[in-house]
Design a protein around this motif. Structure first.
Motif, PDB file in Angstrom:
ATOM      1  N   MET A 146      15.495  -5.031  27.383  1.00 25.38           N
ATOM      2  CA  MET A 146      15.345  -4.291  25.959  1.00 25.38           C
ATOM      3  C   MET A 146      15.720  -4.777  24.889  1.00 25.38           C
ATOM      4  O   MET A 146      15.405  -4.640  23.580  1.00 25.38           O
ATOM      5  CB  MET A 146      16.899  -3.316  26.532  1.00 25.38           C
ATOM      6  N   TYR A 147      17.226  -6.155  24.549  1.00 31.00           N
ATOM      7  CA  TYR A 147      17.154  -6.581  23.690  1.00 31.00           C
ATOM      8  C   TYR A 147      16.050  -6.700  22.969  1.00 31.00           C
ATOM      9  O   TYR A 147      15.594  -7.641  21.533  1.00 31.00           O
ATOM     10  CB  TYR A 147      17.728  -7.654  23.792  1.00 31.00           C
ATOM     11  N   THR A 205      14.456  -4.128  20.941  1.00 34.06           N
ATOM     12  CA  THR A 205      15.065  -2.656  20.382  1.00 34.06           C
ATOM     13  C   THR A 205      15.900  -4.809  19.362  1.00 34.06           C
ATOM     14  O   THR A 205      16.616  -3.775  18.520  1.00 34.06           O
ATOM     15  CB  THR A 205      15.777  -2.415  20.411  1.00 34.06           C
ATOM     16  N   ARG A 206      16.033  -5.075  19.873  1.00 38.13           N
ATOM     17  CA  ARG A 206      17.198  -6.746  19.449  1.00 38.13           C
ATOM     18  C   ARG A 206      18.057  -6.408  19.107  1.00 38.13           C
ATOM     19  O   ARG A 206      18.763  -6.481  17.696  1.00 38.13           O
ATOM     20  CB  ARG A 206      16.560  -6.716  17.640  1.00 38.13           C
ATOM     21  N   THR A 207      19.158  -4.868  19.901  1.00 39.37           N
ATOM     22  CA  THR A 207      20.047  -4.786  19.655  1.00 39.37           C
ATOM     23  C   THR A 207      20.533  -4.507  21.452  1.00 39.37           C
ATOM     24  O   THR A 207      19.930  -4.412  22.554  1.00 39.37           O
ATOM     25  CB  THR A 207      20.526  -3.834  19.163  1.00 39.37           C
ATOM     26  N   ILE A 238      21.804   2.540  20.771  1.00 35.78           N
ATOM     27  CA  ILE A 238      19.828   2.915  20.495  1.00 35.78           C
ATOM     28  C   ILE A 238      19.355   3.465  21.907  1.00 35.78           C
ATOM     29  O   ILE A 238      18.645   3.433  21.311  1.00 35.78           O
ATOM     30  CB  ILE A 238      19.546   1.425  19.703  1.00 35.78           C
ATOM     31  N   LEU A 239      20.455   2.795  22.786  1.00 39.54           N
ATOM     32  CA  LEU A 239      18.667   3.566  23.581  1.00 39.54           C
ATOM     33  C   LEU A 239      19.152   4.419  24.504  1.00 39.54           C
ATOM     34  O   LEU A 239      19.682   4.586  25.470  1.00 39.54           O
ATOM     35  CB  LEU A 239      19.879   1.698  25.120  1.00 39.54           C
ATOM     36  N   ARG A 298      16.321   6.582  24.338  1.00 43.14           N
ATOM     37  CA  ARG A 298      15.019   7.551  24.593  1.00 43.14           C
ATOM     38  C   ARG A 298      14.562   8.154  25.636  1.00 43.14           C
ATOM     39  O   ARG A 298      13.907   9.240  25.553  1.00 43.14           O
ATOM     40  CB  ARG A 298      13.939   6.153  24.318  1.00 43.14           C
TER      41      ARG A 298
END
Lengths: 168, 100
Positions: free
Chosen positions: B83-84, B87-89, B94-95, B97
């Protein structure tokens, strides 16, 4: 009574470092505090004559799992305090929910001091007696655990592969 | 011999701290560590009762829980790294979806 004093000390260390896991800003510090918590819980195992589980706990948790966490934090370069925090309302709600859960657990355990008397001897946690049970009565689950670990290993390697390799 | 209810209170406290951490923090790795904390609280009370009743089943279950926790951490951290990479985080807000 030295055993009881040791229990209080280990409990204090465990709870304090567990709180520091949650509230320290730097994820690296959180991992280190979690290691202290695990060592304190391991001390509790030793206090309860569960020497086999003490050794397994130290090796698996403080050894393997925490090294995995440290490596991931290092690889993702998260050891700075750049994390955005939740709003004050959400933090307040989280604290209230935690307090309510503690209240429910305390209420559920209210009659625990009226349990039937404890067994007189506590020899079950020794390596010999636990090994006898593990390799006779629980042999099939023990063998199936190895399949689970193999599946987890394959899954971790699959997920960890770079994206372009998955397509090819 | 320490009374069994002391271990119940300690375990309840540690479990609550774990739940509090899951609700309080946004960093997915911290959330993961708090789940480990909750697993350990349950393990502690299982060992306490196993020792109290002098019955080996509880400690055998704790052994299996440790194996499952190791597998869970390996797969979970692999998912986190994936996931990082996308999404770079590691921010759990943010997760979202899968949210409807």
């Amino acid at each position: 009574m030295p055993t009881l004093n040791l229990f209080y000390f280990l409990s204090f260390v465990a709870v304090l470092s567990a709180l520091l896991v949650v509230f320290s800003k730097n994820p690296m510090h959180s991992v280190l505090y979690l290691i202290i918590t695990f060592f304190a819980i391991g001390g509790h195992y030793l206090l309860m004559n569960a020497e086999f589980l003490f050794v397994v706990h130290i090796i698996v948790y403080a050894g393997a799992i925490m090294v995995l966490f440290l490596y991931v934090i290092m690889l993702l370069n998260l050891n700075q305090e750049s994390e955005p925090h939740k709003s004050t309302v959400l933090k307040f709600a989280a604290t209230i929910c935690g307090g309510l859960l503690l209240l429910i657990l305390v209420a559920a355990f209210k009659g625990a001091d009226q349990l039937p008397a404890a067994a007189t001897e506590h020899t079950v946690g020794y390596v010999k007696s636990l090994g006898m049970v593990l390799f006779t009565e629980y042999l099939l689950p023990f063998e199936i655990t190895s399949v689970l670990l193999l599946a987890a290993m394959v899954g971790a390697v699959m997920l960890g592969k770079p994206e372009r390799l998955n397509k090819g | 011999m320490i009374p069994i209810d002391y271990y119940l209170w300690l375990s309840a406290t540690l479990f609550t701290i774990g739940v509090l951490g899951v609700l309080y923090r946004r960093n997915a790795i911290i959330v993961f560590m708090c789940i480990e904390l909750m697993l350990n609280a349950v393990n502690l009370v299982m060992v306490a009762f196993s020792n109290y009743m002098n019955d080996a089943a509880g400690q055998v279950f704790v052994f299996f829980i440790m194996a499952v926790a190791a597998a869970e951490v390996a797969v979970g951290l692999a998912i986190l790294i994936m996931m990082y990479r996308i999404t770079r985080t590691t921010d759990i807000n943010i997760l979202n979806r899968l949210k409807w």
